[in-house]
Design a protein around this motif. Structure first.
Motif, mmCIF file in Angstrom:
data_model
loop_
_atom_site.group_PDB
_atom_site.id
_atom_site.type_symbol
_atom_site.label_atom_id
_atom_site.label_comp_id
_atom_site.label_asym_id
_atom_site.label_seq_id
_atom_site.Cartn_x
_atom_site.Cartn_y
_atom_site.Cartn_z
ATOM 1 N N THR A 274 -69.350 -32.002 -1.961
ATOM 2 C CA THR A 274 -70.745 -32.128 -1.524
ATOM 3 C C THR A 274 -71.611 -33.018 -2.136
ATOM 4 O O THR A 274 -72.528 -33.762 -1.787
ATOM 5 C CB THR A 274 -71.496 -30.614 -1.705
ATOM 6 O OG1 THR A 274 -71.263 -30.197 -3.117
ATOM 7 C CG2 THR A 274 -70.966 -29.546 -0.792
ATOM 8 N N ALA A 278 -73.575 -35.899 -0.663
ATOM 9 C CA ALA A 278 -75.150 -36.106 -0.866
ATOM 10 C C ALA A 278 -75.683 -37.474 -1.173
ATOM 11 O O ALA A 278 -76.735 -38.095 -0.880
ATOM 12 C CB ALA A 278 -75.575 -35.284 -2.058
ATOM 13 N N ALA A 340 -80.647 -28.363 0.478
ATOM 14 C CA ALA A 340 -80.654 -29.791 0.148
ATOM 15 C C ALA A 340 -80.309 -30.658 1.452
ATOM 16 O O ALA A 340 -81.119 -31.601 1.829
ATOM 17 C CB ALA A 340 -79.946 -30.229 -0.940
ATOM 18 N N PHE A 341 -79.437 -30.318 2.021
ATOM 19 C CA PHE A 341 -78.866 -31.034 3.364
ATOM 20 C C PHE A 341 -79.707 -30.772 4.356
ATOM 21 O O PHE A 341 -79.801 -31.706 5.350
ATOM 22 C CB PHE A 341 -77.335 -30.685 3.625
ATOM 23 C CG PHE A 341 -76.345 -31.261 2.644
ATOM 24 C CD1 PHE A 341 -76.237 -32.660 2.768
ATOM 25 C CD2 PHE A 341 -75.836 -30.492 1.485
ATOM 26 C CE1 PHE A 341 -75.015 -33.204 1.830
ATOM 27 C CE2 PHE A 341 -74.978 -31.268 0.864
ATOM 28 C CZ PHE A 341 -74.661 -32.493 0.945
ATOM 29 N N GLY A 344 -82.397 -33.265 3.611
ATOM 30 C CA GLY A 344 -82.149 -34.582 3.631
ATOM 31 C C GLY A 344 -81.829 -34.992 4.993
ATOM 32 O O GLY A 344 -82.182 -36.199 5.366
ATOM 33 N N ILE A 374 -82.569 -34.348 -1.022
ATOM 34 C CA ILE A 374 -81.562 -34.705 -1.860
ATOM 35 C C ILE A 374 -81.573 -34.692 -3.323
ATOM 36 O O ILE A 374 -80.554 -34.536 -4.030
ATOM 37 C CB ILE A 374 -81.239 -36.402 -1.474
ATOM 38 C CG1 ILE A 374 -80.974 -36.404 0.317
ATOM 39 C CG2 ILE A 374 -80.289 -36.916 -2.148
ATOM 40 C CD1 ILE A 374 -79.823 -35.763 0.515
ATOM 41 N N THR A 377 -79.554 -32.015 -5.113
ATOM 42 C CA THR A 377 -77.966 -32.067 -5.506
ATOM 43 C C THR A 377 -77.467 -32.001 -6.632
ATOM 44 O O THR A 377 -76.535 -31.674 -7.258
ATOM 45 C CB THR A 377 -77.617 -32.672 -4.369
ATOM 46 O OG1 THR A 377 -77.909 -34.265 -4.664
ATOM 47 C CG2 THR A 377 -77.943 -32.425 -2.926
ATOM 48 N N ARG A 405 -69.581 -38.599 -6.421
ATOM 49 C CA ARG A 405 -70.796 -39.167 -6.063
ATOM 50 C C ARG A 405 -71.073 -40.782 -5.801
ATOM 51 O O ARG A 405 -71.474 -41.088 -4.978
ATOM 52 C CB ARG A 405 -72.063 -38.826 -6.947
ATOM 53 C CG ARG A 405 -72.730 -37.575 -6.726
ATOM 54 C CD ARG A 405 -74.129 -37.502 -7.499
ATOM 55 N NE ARG A 405 -73.856 -37.476 -8.816
ATOM 56 C CZ ARG A 405 -73.793 -36.121 -9.559
ATOM 57 N NH1 ARG A 405 -74.008 -35.143 -8.960
ATOM 58 N NH2 ARG A 405 -73.566 -36.052 -10.792
ATOM 59 N N SER A 497 -75.434 -35.734 6.732
ATOM 60 C CA SER A 497 -76.241 -34.926 6.056
ATOM 61 C C SER A 497 -75.653 -33.443 6.914
ATOM 62 O O SER A 497 -75.556 -32.449 6.273
ATOM 63 C CB SER A 497 -77.609 -34.945 6.522
ATOM 64 O OG SER A 497 -78.051 -35.932 5.618
ATOM 65 N N SER A 504 -71.376 -26.962 2.703
ATOM 66 C CA SER A 504 -72.227 -25.969 1.797
ATOM 67 C C SER A 504 -72.128 -24.689 2.004
ATOM 68 O O SER A 504 -72.472 -23.924 0.972
ATOM 69 C CB SER A 504 -73.780 -26.583 1.876
ATOM 70 O OG SER A 504 -73.789 -27.885 1.343
#
Length: 535
Positions: A274, A278, A340-341, A344, A374, A377, A405, A497, A504
């Motif tokens: 994830t 992100a 979050a997603f 985002g 975002i 995350t 990341r 996303s 998620s």
């Protein structure tokens, strides 16, 4: 490991050093994106626009897992200092660059230092604070990174407009010197009690051999070479072969730089994935919103730098709120990541709808929504991975989180660059230039000219009145092509996303292992509680 207690003035000085280091990282990512249009104009390299970003992320991605493993062996402090010195050397070379090729080379050196620093900062936070305080301070450190990026875009715009773009790199040097002094004087050398100090040389070699062709393939595909070309396919095949060799070597290493047990642990493995998606979404805004505001809306570098402020505000707000929340309820990680997603993706969708007639206010509102999603995350992924990992692998686990990341950002920036250049190439090929004077047709087919207000003003001033309408129409059509490119970038961000949102639902919160708090820690008003139960 016998943990060293750090309190009072010493703790404050270490935190300031971490903040100074993060300030450098934020300045590097945000100032460069603001000034890149000016840089490629002076160094004559619009076709290499994405490479200073790509090479930085490529080298930083490669070094992250390596530095994490070395920090577990030799301690955090020496690795941290090596990272700062490397970053400063790269910054100085960037400022001295006289060509795009040398700038790209220098950014590669800077990326090596930046990768070490990002892993080191979040590892030291985990060293300094017990799990029940970790979420709170991870959110604070994350917000410091976001807060420092407020300075970056504004400073980058001001330096570009009123001084010289080279100072966007030189400014790192005094900040880095302060960080080095504080680290040397106040930071203890946190170090895990590892039974072996043998460096995983095989793993280090094969992860480099796997990542370099992979990232080059994403960079070249669709621009330099076709996706189905033998060059691109060959790079993907080579990367896959080297990755298989890396997995084989790591499965037998006594001290692997990326322990494969991480991927057998759902609490760590899903968090890493994830984090990848992100950051992939996040970099679409970091790179292309300043370009859109300058090139399409026609603002100055200073104004385009300020456009990332709403993104920063969104990131700061949600990361702080969630960071404090995670100090008490680690069982809510999954719904937070879903939130979050969702936000985002909505933010990316709204950004994809921007046009040449969009207002600056619209950009600001969409960026706030995007950043609010975002921004959640980073503290969630870091805290969950660190809660799940054994202490002797804490730096390696933190490095793995940063690694995923960064590889998400690296791959996505290459893909976004391909989407942008492909869209522009096709658009300019079909641009209607009938009625436009022959001598300026080539100029109006160049993205570098279309995004330069001064160049456009000069073209309009030199155009005969009877042909002015055709020229203005061609300019408007060319800007629409740029808008289409940016829109396509954010549509890809929406798709990313959606994938992150689906993953998620498998996110599992790691139970918080409560440690006994010292009197100094208890002053932080976080009482010991029972270990939370994971989902």
């Amino acid at each position: 490991m016998k943990k060293q207690s750090v309190h009072g003035t010493q703790l404050v000085m270490v935190i300031i050093a971490l903040m100074a280091t993060l300030l450098m990282a934020a300045l590097d990512s945000t100032i460069v994106s603001t000034a890149m249009k000016t840089i490629v104009g002076e160094l004559q390299g619009i076709e290499l626009y994405a490479w200073p970003f790509t090479i930085y992320m490529l080298t930083s991605t490669i070094v992250i897992p390596i530095s994490g493993g070395l920090a577990d062996i030799f301690g955090r402090k020496p690795i941290f200092l090596i990272g700062i010195f490397t970053f400063l050397a790269g910054s100085a070379l960037c400022g001295l660059s006289q060509s795009m090729i040398f700038l790209i080379f220098s950014r590669g050196i800077q990326g090596l230092g930046g990768g070490i620093l990002m892993t080191s900062v979040f590892t030291v936070v985990a060293d300094l604070f017990p799990p029940q305080l970790r979420g709170k301070y991870m959110g604070i450190v994350t917000s410091v990174f976001a807060l420092s990026s407020i300075v970056g875009p504004l400073l980058g715009g001001l330096i570009t407009d009123y001084l010289n773009w080279r100072w966007i790199f030189y400014i790192n040097i005094p900040i880095g010197v302060v960080a080095v002094i504080l680290m040397v004087l106040f930071m203890p050398n946190f170090k895990a009690d590892k039974k072996t100090t043998k460096i995983d040389t095989g793993g280090t070699i094969f992860i480099i051999l796997a990542l370099v062709p992979l990232l080059l393939a994403f960079t070249f595909a669709g621009s330099t070479y076709a996706w189905g070309s033998i060059q691109v396919i060959g790079l993907f095949v080579l990367s896959a072969a080297m990755m298989a060799a890396f997995i084989y070597v790591e499965s037998r290493a006594c001290n692997p730089i990326v322990p494969l047990t991480f991927f057998k642990n759902r609490e760590i493995g899903v968090a890493l994935i994830t984090g990848f998606f992100a950051n992939a979404v996040f970099y679409s805004a970091i790179i292309y919103i300043p370009y859109f505001v300058q090139g399409v809306l026609g603002t100055s570098a200073t104004t385009s730098g300020a456009v990332t402020l709403p993104l920063t505000i969104g990131v700061m707000t949600t990361s702080n709120i969630v960071g404090v929340f995670l100090s008490h309820k680690s069982t809510y990680f999954r719904p937070i990541m879903i939130f979050a997603f969702v936000f985002g993706g909505i933010g990316a969708l709204l950004l994809s709808m921007l046009t040449a007639d969009s207002s600056y206010l619209s950009v600001i509102i969409y960026m706030i929504i995007f950043g609010a999603g975002i921004g959640v995350t980073m503290p969630v992924v870091n805290t969950n991975v660190q809660n799940a990992a054994p202490f002797e692998q804490l730096a390696a686990a933190t490095g793995a989180a940063q690694f995923f990341r960064m590889i998400g950002a690296t791959v996505s920036s290459a893909v976004f660059g391909t989407v942008m250049t492909t869209t522009m190439a096709r658009g300019f090929l079909g641009l209607d230039l009938s009625g436009v004077p022959e001598r300026i047709r080539a100029a109006l087919g160049s993205a570098q000219v279309i995004t330069d207000p001064d160049a456009l003003s000069g073209i309009i001033a030199e155009t005969p009145p009877e042909q002015l309408g055709a020229v203005q129409q061609a300019i408007a059509s060319a800007k629409d092509i740029l808008v289409s490119g940016v829109s396509n970038v954010f549509l890809v961000g929406v798709a990313i996303s959606i994938v992150g949102l689906i993953i998620s639902f498998w996110f599992k919160g790691a139970p918080m292992q409560i440690q006994h708090l010292s009197p100094e820690d208890e002053a932080c008003d976080v009482p010991p509680t029972q270990t939370d139960t994971a989902e």
